[in-house]
Design a protein around this motif. Structure first.
Motif, short mmCIF file in Angstrom:
data_model
loop_
_atom_site.label_atom_id
_atom_site.label_comp_id
_atom_site.label_asym_id
_atom_site.label_seq_id
_atom_site.Cartn_x
_atom_site.Cartn_y
_atom_site.Cartn_z
N ILE A 246 0.85 -1.18 0.00
CA ILE A 246 0.00 0.00 0.00
C ILE A 246 0.89 1.24 0.00
CG2 ILE A 246 -1.67 1.33 1.35
CD1 ILE A 246 -2.90 -1.12 0.10
N ALA A 247 0.65 2.15 -0.92
CA ALA A 247 1.45 3.37 -0.99
C ALA A 247 0.86 4.43 -0.07
CB ALA A 247 1.51 3.88 -2.43
N LEU A 248 1.73 5.18 0.57
CA LEU A 248 1.31 6.23 1.49
C LEU A 248 1.52 7.60 0.86
CD1 LEU A 248 2.94 4.84 4.77
CD2 LEU A 248 0.70 4.30 3.79
N ASP A 249 0.67 8.53 1.24
CA ASP A 249 0.84 9.90 0.73
C ASP A 249 1.87 10.64 1.56
OD1 ASP A 249 -0.39 10.72 3.08
OD2 ASP A 249 -2.30 11.22 2.13
N GLU A 250 2.00 11.94 1.31
CA GLU A 250 3.03 12.73 1.99
C GLU A 250 2.80 12.84 3.49
OE1 GLU A 250 -0.13 15.57 0.39
OE2 GLU A 250 0.84 13.68 -0.19
N ASN A 251 1.56 12.56 3.93
CA ASN A 251 1.24 12.63 5.36
C ASN A 251 1.25 11.26 6.02
OD1 ASN A 251 0.77 15.50 5.32
ND2 ASN A 251 -1.16 15.07 4.27
N GLY A 252 1.64 10.24 5.28
CA GLY A 252 1.71 8.91 5.85
C GLY A 252 0.41 8.15 5.83
N LYS B 203 8.06 5.72 -2.27
CA LYS B 203 8.23 6.62 -1.13
C LYS B 203 9.11 7.80 -1.52
CE LYS B 203 9.61 6.65 3.74
NZ LYS B 203 10.13 5.81 4.87
N THR B 204 10.18 7.53 -2.27
CA THR B 204 11.09 8.59 -2.72
C THR B 204 10.38 9.54 -3.67
OG1 THR B 204 12.98 7.09 -2.50
CG2 THR B 204 13.28 9.05 -3.87
N LEU B 205 9.60 8.97 -4.61
CA LEU B 205 8.87 9.80 -5.58
C LEU B 205 7.89 10.73 -4.87
CD1 LEU B 205 8.04 10.54 -8.47
CD2 LEU B 205 6.45 8.60 -8.43
N VAL B 206 7.14 10.19 -3.91
CA VAL B 206 6.16 11.01 -3.18
C VAL B 206 6.87 12.12 -2.42
CG1 VAL B 206 4.50 11.00 -1.28
CG2 VAL B 206 4.43 9.19 -3.00
N ALA B 207 7.97 11.81 -1.78
CA ALA B 207 8.71 12.80 -1.00
C ALA B 207 9.24 13.92 -1.89
CB ALA B 207 9.85 12.13 -0.25
N LYS B 208 9.78 13.57 -3.06
CA LYS B 208 10.33 14.59 -3.95
C LYS B 208 9.24 15.50 -4.51
CE LYS B 208 14.56 12.28 -5.49
NZ LYS B 208 15.33 11.76 -6.66
N VAL B 209 8.14 14.89 -4.92
CA VAL B 209 7.05 15.71 -5.48
C VAL B 209 6.44 16.59 -4.40
CG1 VAL B 209 4.77 15.64 -6.56
CG2 VAL B 209 6.53 14.05 -7.31
N ASP B 210 6.31 16.05 -3.20
CA ASP B 210 5.78 16.84 -2.08
C ASP B 210 6.69 18.02 -1.78
OD1 ASP B 210 4.13 17.47 0.23
OD2 ASP B 210 5.74 16.62 1.44
N ALA B 211 8.00 17.79 -1.77
CA ALA B 211 8.95 18.87 -1.51
C ALA B 211 8.86 19.95 -2.59
CB ALA B 211 10.37 18.31 -1.45
N TRP B 212 8.70 19.50 -3.86
CA TRP B 212 8.55 20.46 -4.96
C TRP B 212 7.29 21.29 -4.79
CZ3 TRP B 212 4.75 21.11 -8.62
CH2 TRP B 212 5.05 21.95 -9.70
N MET B 213 6.18 20.65 -4.40
CA MET B 213 4.92 21.36 -4.19
C MET B 213 5.03 22.37 -3.05
SD MET B 213 2.08 18.30 -4.69
CE MET B 213 0.72 19.38 -4.25
N ARG B 214 5.69 21.99 -1.98
CA ARG B 214 5.86 22.91 -0.85
C ARG B 214 6.71 24.12 -1.25
NH1 ARG B 214 4.24 20.73 4.04
NH2 ARG B 214 3.77 18.48 3.97
N GLU B 215 7.71 23.85 -2.06
CA GLU B 215 8.57 24.94 -2.54
C GLU B 215 7.77 25.90 -3.41
OE1 GLU B 215 12.52 25.53 -5.38
OE2 GLU B 215 12.13 23.57 -4.44
N LYS B 216 6.95 25.33 -4.29
CA LYS B 216 6.11 26.17 -5.15
C LYS B 216 5.09 26.95 -4.33
CE LYS B 216 7.32 25.64 -9.44
NZ LYS B 216 7.67 26.81 -10.29
#
Length: 745
Positions: free
Chosen positions: A210-216, A237-250
């Motif tokens: 089961i894949a988890l979102d950025e909030n677990g 997990k790595t993909l979700v973390a990178k995309v989440d970091a990009w979204m937060r930066e934006k």
């Protein structure tokens, strides 16, 4: 009292009472029944697709049951085979957009439908819900009685599993796309059957976790991405973390982020999406919950609101309701009880936004959308609603029509309630002297976006359009046009919705013609078009005196706002030959609206055609006393209107009209008043033939040929030379239409 009027009314009532039994005395069906039966047959054709949609919803819900079909391995799977056969049939629907959306609505006018099971299935412009299925059963017989139970069960299953929307992309028809769908449904089934909402880490049918979102939290869409693309847990997990970091930066940057979730960002960023296959099944995607017709991308403000709503600790059902409270398109039909609930949900959202730093843009997005929607709520609904500030709620007794709202909403609702009071005064001043308070002018100023002095001038100019006896002065309105045009966004809506029904009956034509002159001066008439179409469809079982003028104005706006058309009492038939003049945005909206409300539109057409039968037999309609010429003109305007927009509902109406108007043995030509109006009847036939030439297909050619073959019978309907000459033109109309259909085909 006018003695002649009494005699006429007595005679009219005698004729009307006789009309009740005429249907049984004549051979064949009545005029009204012919149109109704024809449209029912057209609806039955549409029901074929609706039945397939119900079946698909039922089968997808089956994947959520304990005995769901979660085995993605090759081999025989009868349930999936049946689903693929149904999807293949559905893909032949000529106007589909390649996707099916099942979405929680939670707003039914039928009190017998449980709110939790109030979903809708959207497929192109087609809508299926629990309200439409009983009508399908009535049209097709008890053979479809199982549909309602199946749909109730399917929607109940979605509700039990916390699914507020499910999006399915239709397979392309090749084996690979069907295999991918089978795999996606297996993952979908495994996620909800084995994992549910427990948060436990289990294996999906393809062997991945089961894949988890950025909030677990467990995320069905990210799980589908991992399974379809065979990504390991570490990679996901790595993909979700990178995309989440990009979204937060934006989000921290001034430009903001336009994606509502990590999943949507993955497939919105080309560098990532090019390397991945997007699942054909999506679940609880906020994009599909929030998207309105014609919207392709979200603004960063709307996306931010979506992320805030998704982050709130609420059930998927409540999440959908919060979205509806801000972005719902049903506010014109809402009642006070539902409005109180919506305001409470919106207030909860605003409070959550208040607790987040740097969220003024999200707050403004919510308030702007709420203001637009409250602007459409009926005045009587606002009168029935009582609002208090949230901070005062503890000391107040709560009731079903009371809403404790956010302080910003309290001010907004208070304004609209005050506007309802001022509008009553503006309507009343037509017939009597009304005193306006300073607060009334302040309310009008805010509503029209002008200063208080301009509001005073507007009231004065409007007052001047009516004399002391309440009679409308067309010349005074013409003098005031430059003033009215300054407030076109608001003044047309007020005049059309609130004044047209309170002026003296003798002045209605002059008033509506004056509105036509106003429309010709407007710079942005699309808002007026929406108002006109909504009003025309508002009460399909009734005919309003203004219906014909509504369509004249709609045709004026639709035809790229050709101001020369404003000089005509009726829409010139010539515009059917110049489709280059159509406004494509307005035409698309009209097509969407008519197809989405097909049942309502068909009922309206049946009502109009029944009125035509009454007038041709009796001289005027039973209730409104509208004469033959006006009803014929109304039908003419409908046929011209639908001929200019690409809509299946309109094509169905034209086809049924050609069937009846094109049959010289129809009752239409043998009623009491028919000989006097036979020229207008044939003019309507000509318009319908030309409309079918534009919207029809090769399947309509036999119908058109049958009209041509009856030329001699048409000639015998009346011995007048003008009639015979008009009848001789029927083959030309048909040949021209067939030529156009073949050219397009």
């Amino acid at each position: 009292m006018d003695e002649n009027k009494i005699k006429w009314d007595d005679e009219a009532e005698r004729l009307f009472s006789q009309f009740e039994g005429m249907e049984d005395q004549r051979k064949g069906r009545s005029v009204a029944q012919m149109m109704t039966d024809s449209l029912i047959e057209e609806q039955k054709q549409q029901d074929i697709w609706r039945i397939l949609l119900c079946d698909i919803a039922h089968r997808i819900a089956g994947y959520l049951k304990p005995a769901g079909h979660a085995d993605p391995s090759p081999g025989q799977d009868p349930a999936f085979t049946e689903l693929t056969e149904t999807l293949t049939k559905l893909s032949r629907f000529p106007q589909h957009a390649g996707r099916i959306l099942i979405r929680y609505r939670g707003f039914s006018s039928n009190g017998e439908i449980p709110e939790k099971q109030d979903y809708e299935i959207l497929f192109g412009n087609m809508v299926v819900d629990l309200e439409s299925v009983p009508a399908m059963i009535k049209r097709n017989g008890r053979v479809l009685a199982h549909l309602l139970d199946r749909l109730l069960d399917a929607f109940g299953t979605f509700s039990e599993n916390g699914i507020n929307n499910l999006h399915l992309t239709l397979p392309l028809g090749d084996a690979a796309s069907f295999d991918q769908l089978k795999k996606a449904l297996g993952i979908f089934s495994g996620f909800y059957r084995d994992h549910g909402l427990s948060g436990e880490s289990v294996q999906t049918p393809n062997g991945g976790g089961i894949a988890l979102d950025e909030n677990g939290a467990a995320d069905p869409n990210l799980t589908l991405v991992a399974g379809i693309n065979r990504l390991s847990a570490t990679t996901m997990k790595t993909l979700v973390a990178k995309v989440d970091a990009w979204m937060r930066e934006k989000e921290a940057a001034e430009a903001g982020c336009r994606f509502t979730s990590v999943y949507n960002a993955i497939f919105g960023l080309s560098k990532i999406s090019e390397k991945l296959t997007q699942p054909p099944v999506e679940v609880n995607n906020m994009d599909w919950l929030m998207r309105v017709e014609g919207e392709r991308t979200f603004t960063r403000q709307k996306a931010k609101v979506a992320r805030i709503i998704a982050s709130l600790e609420a059930s998927p059902e409540k999440m959908a309701k919060v979205v509806k409270s801000v972005y719902g398109d049903d506010y014109p039909r809402i009642d006070a009880h539902r409005l109180a609930e919506r305001l409470g949900l919106s207030s909860h959202l605003l409070t959550a936004i208040d607790n987040r730093p740097k969220s003024e843009d999200a707050r403004q997005e919510v308030l702007t959308n709420l203001n637009k929607r409250l602007d459409t709520v009926r005045d009587d609904v606002l009168d029935d609603l009582y609002v208090i500030r949230e901070e005062d709620a503890r000391d107040s007794v709560r009731g079903p029509m009371m809403a404790a709202v956010h302080r910003r909403l309290f001010k907004m609702v208070s304004f609209f309630k005050g506007r309802a009071v001022t509008r009553k005064k503006m309507k009343a001043m037509v017939h009597q002297a009304i005193h306006f308070e300073p607060q009334d002018y302040e309310t009008l100023a805010r509503d029209f976006g002008v200063d208080v002095e301009s509001a005073r001038q507007l009231v004065a100019v409007l007052k001047n359009c009516f004399d002391k006896k309440g009679r409308f002065a067309k010349s005074a309105f013409a003098d005031g046009l430059p003033h009215f045009v300054r407030y076109e966004k608001k003044i047309f809506e007020f005049l059309w919705r609130h004044l047209k029904d309170v002026i003296a009956p003798k002045d209605r034509t002059a008033f509506l013609n004056s509105l036509q002159a106003l429309t010709a001066r407007m710079k942005q008439p699309k808002r007026a078009f929406k108002i006109l179409l909504e009003d025309f469809l508002k009460d399909p079982g009734q005919i309003q005196f203004s219906d014909a003028k509504a369509l004249v104005l709609a045709n004026l706006i639709l035809h790229e706002y050709d101001k020369t058309l404003a000089d005509f009492e009726i829409t010139p038939e010539d515009i059917l030959f110049d489709r280059r003049g159509l406004d494509p945005d307005v035409a698309r909206y009209a097509a969407w609206r008519l197809d989405r409300q097909q049942d309502v539109f068909f009922e309206k057409m049946s009502t109009i055609h029944k009125a035509l039968g009454e007038t041709l037999e009796l001289g005027l309609t039973r209730n409104q006393r509208i004469p033959v010429r006006d009803i014929l003109g109304l039908e003419r305007e409908v046929y011209i209107f639908v001929s200019m927009i690409n809509t299946s509902a309109g094509c169905s109406v034209l086809r049924s009209a050609v069937t009846e108007y094109g049959n010289p043995e129809s009752d239409l030509y043998f009623l009491q008043e028919s000989p006097r109006f036979i020229s207008q009847l044939l003019q309507n036939l000509r318009i319908c033939i030309r409309g079918l030439a534009t919207l029809g297909n090769k399947d309509d050619i036999p119908l058109l040929e049958s009209v041509k073959a009856r030329e001699e019978v048409f000639k015998r309907l009346k011995s007048a030379k003008a009639h015979r000459e008009q009848s001789r033109l029927i083959p030309e109309w048909v040949d021209e239409a067939i030529k156009l259909i073949k050219f397009r085909g």
